[in-house]
Write a protein that holds these residues in place. Structure first.
Motif, short mmCIF file in Angstrom:
data_model
loop_
_atom_site.label_atom_id
_atom_site.label_comp_id
_atom_site.label_asym_id
_atom_site.label_seq_id
_atom_site.Cartn_x
_atom_site.Cartn_y
_atom_site.Cartn_z
N VAL B 4 14.81 -24.84 36.24
CA VAL B 4 15.21 -23.90 37.27
C VAL B 4 15.42 -24.73 38.53
CG1 VAL B 4 14.54 -21.91 38.65
CG2 VAL B 4 13.88 -22.03 36.24
N LYS B 5 16.63 -24.72 39.05
CA LYS B 5 16.98 -25.54 40.20
C LYS B 5 16.90 -24.71 41.46
CE LYS B 5 19.86 -28.71 37.55
NZ LYS B 5 21.20 -29.33 37.38
N GLN B 6 16.16 -25.20 42.45
CA GLN B 6 15.91 -24.45 43.67
C GLN B 6 16.40 -25.22 44.88
OE1 GLN B 6 11.82 -23.14 43.98
NE2 GLN B 6 12.02 -22.47 46.09
N SER B 7 16.99 -24.48 45.81
CA SER B 7 17.45 -25.10 47.06
C SER B 7 17.39 -24.09 48.20
CB SER B 7 18.90 -25.60 46.90
OG SER B 7 19.77 -24.51 46.63
N PRO B 8 17.23 -24.56 49.44
CA PRO B 8 17.03 -25.95 49.85
C PRO B 8 15.59 -26.37 49.64
CG PRO B 8 16.94 -24.55 51.76
CD PRO B 8 17.23 -23.64 50.60
N GLN B 9 15.31 -27.64 49.84
CA GLN B 9 13.94 -28.13 49.74
C GLN B 9 13.12 -27.69 50.94
OE1 GLN B 9 13.76 -32.33 49.09
NE2 GLN B 9 11.57 -32.35 48.66
N SER B 10 13.77 -27.61 52.10
CA SER B 10 13.09 -27.12 53.29
C SER B 10 14.06 -26.30 54.12
CB SER B 10 12.52 -28.27 54.12
OG SER B 10 13.55 -29.10 54.59
N LEU B 11 13.49 -25.40 54.91
CA LEU B 11 14.31 -24.45 55.66
C LEU B 11 13.60 -24.13 56.97
CD1 LEU B 11 16.78 -22.51 55.56
CD2 LEU B 11 15.31 -20.87 54.36
N ASN B 27 19.31 -21.33 31.03
CA ASN B 27 18.95 -20.64 29.80
C ASN B 27 19.19 -19.13 29.92
OD1 ASN B 27 17.75 -19.64 27.49
ND2 ASN B 27 15.99 -21.01 27.60
N THR B 28 20.18 -18.64 29.22
CA THR B 28 20.53 -17.22 29.32
C THR B 28 19.49 -16.32 28.66
OG1 THR B 28 21.88 -17.45 27.32
CG2 THR B 28 23.00 -17.69 29.44
N ALA B 29 18.52 -16.91 27.97
CA ALA B 29 17.46 -16.12 27.35
C ALA B 29 16.36 -15.75 28.36
CB ALA B 29 16.85 -16.86 26.18
N PHE B 30 16.37 -16.37 29.54
CA PHE B 30 15.39 -16.00 30.57
C PHE B 30 15.59 -14.53 30.92
CE2 PHE B 30 13.53 -19.88 30.74
CZ PHE B 30 14.14 -20.90 31.47
#
Lengths: 114, 111
Positions: B4-11, B27-30
């Motif tokens: 699971v890719k998350q952005s931004p690292q800081s805000l 993963n489309t099964a999520f």
């Protein structure tokens, strides 16, 4: 209303030493987890258990061992501590891992290996 | 495919502004997508969660927007407050499986 309790809160270990992080939950949850949290790396699953007597490896199990003799307790054993194991460790529990069930985390154990 | 890719690292957001954190998955099964909030020195705690059968879920100032076709979901914090300053983690899982967490976003809200 304790929830998930971890001990110790802070610990400094020397390289090669061993120790056990204790975790207990009083919510009668069947699932329990150990995560480690490193800066910028999120939460990585070390080991988990779906019930007493059953444990399984997560993403980063090397250097760790667990046991689950009771529903309440899920200790994490570090054998031959290495600097790479410096991290914050979180124990967590949930009623089950099925959809919609909340994972409850402890407050963390800060471990430094020097 | 399990990431699971998350952005931004800081805000950094000014008080009263909108904070937006994005996550993407492969993963489309999520089929379960929670957000966790973590204050310094504490463990993460569930903030809000969504299932893919809805495109949006709102709880107070917090809203999850979900785009199934793009395999993306985001957290919007309206009227951000200094008390919202925390690290936010998105996560995803399949039924009966473990949560996969994003790498976290450190949010700072300045008065």
């Amino acid at each position: 209303n304790a929830g998930v309790t971890q001990t110790p809160k802070f610990r400094i270990l020397k390289i090669g030493q061993s120790m056990t992080l204790q975790c207990a939950q009083d919510m009668n949850h069947n699932y329990m987890y150990w995560y480690r949290q490193d800066p910028g790396m999120g939460l990585k699953l070390i080991y988990y258990s779906v019930g007493a007597g059953i444990t399984d490896k997560g993403e980063v199990p090397n250097g760790y061992n667990v046991s689950r003799s009771t529903t309440e307790d899920f200790p994490l054993r570090l054998e031959l501590a290495a600097p790479s194991q410096t991290s914050v460790y979180f124990c967590a529990s949930s009623y089950s891992s099925t959809i919609g069930n909340t994972i409850y985390f402890g407050e963390g154990s800060w471990l430094t290996v020097v | 495919q399990q990431q699971v890719k998350q952005s931004p690292q800081s805000l950094i957001v000014q008080k009263g502004g909108i904070s937006i954190i994005n996550c993407a998955y492969e993963n489309t099964a999520f089929d379960y997508f929670p957000w966790y909030q973590q204050f310094p020195g504490k463990g993460p705690a569930l903030l809000i969660a969504i299932r893919p059968d809805v495109s949006e879920k709102k709880e107070g100032r917090f809203t999850i927007s979900f785009n199934k076709s793009a395999k993306q979901f985001s957290l919007h914090i309206m009227d951000s407050q200094p008390g919202d300053s925390a690290t936010y983690f998105c996560a995803a899982s399949m039924s009966t499986d473990k949560l996969i967490f994003g790498t976290g976003t450190r949010l700072q809200v300045f008065p």
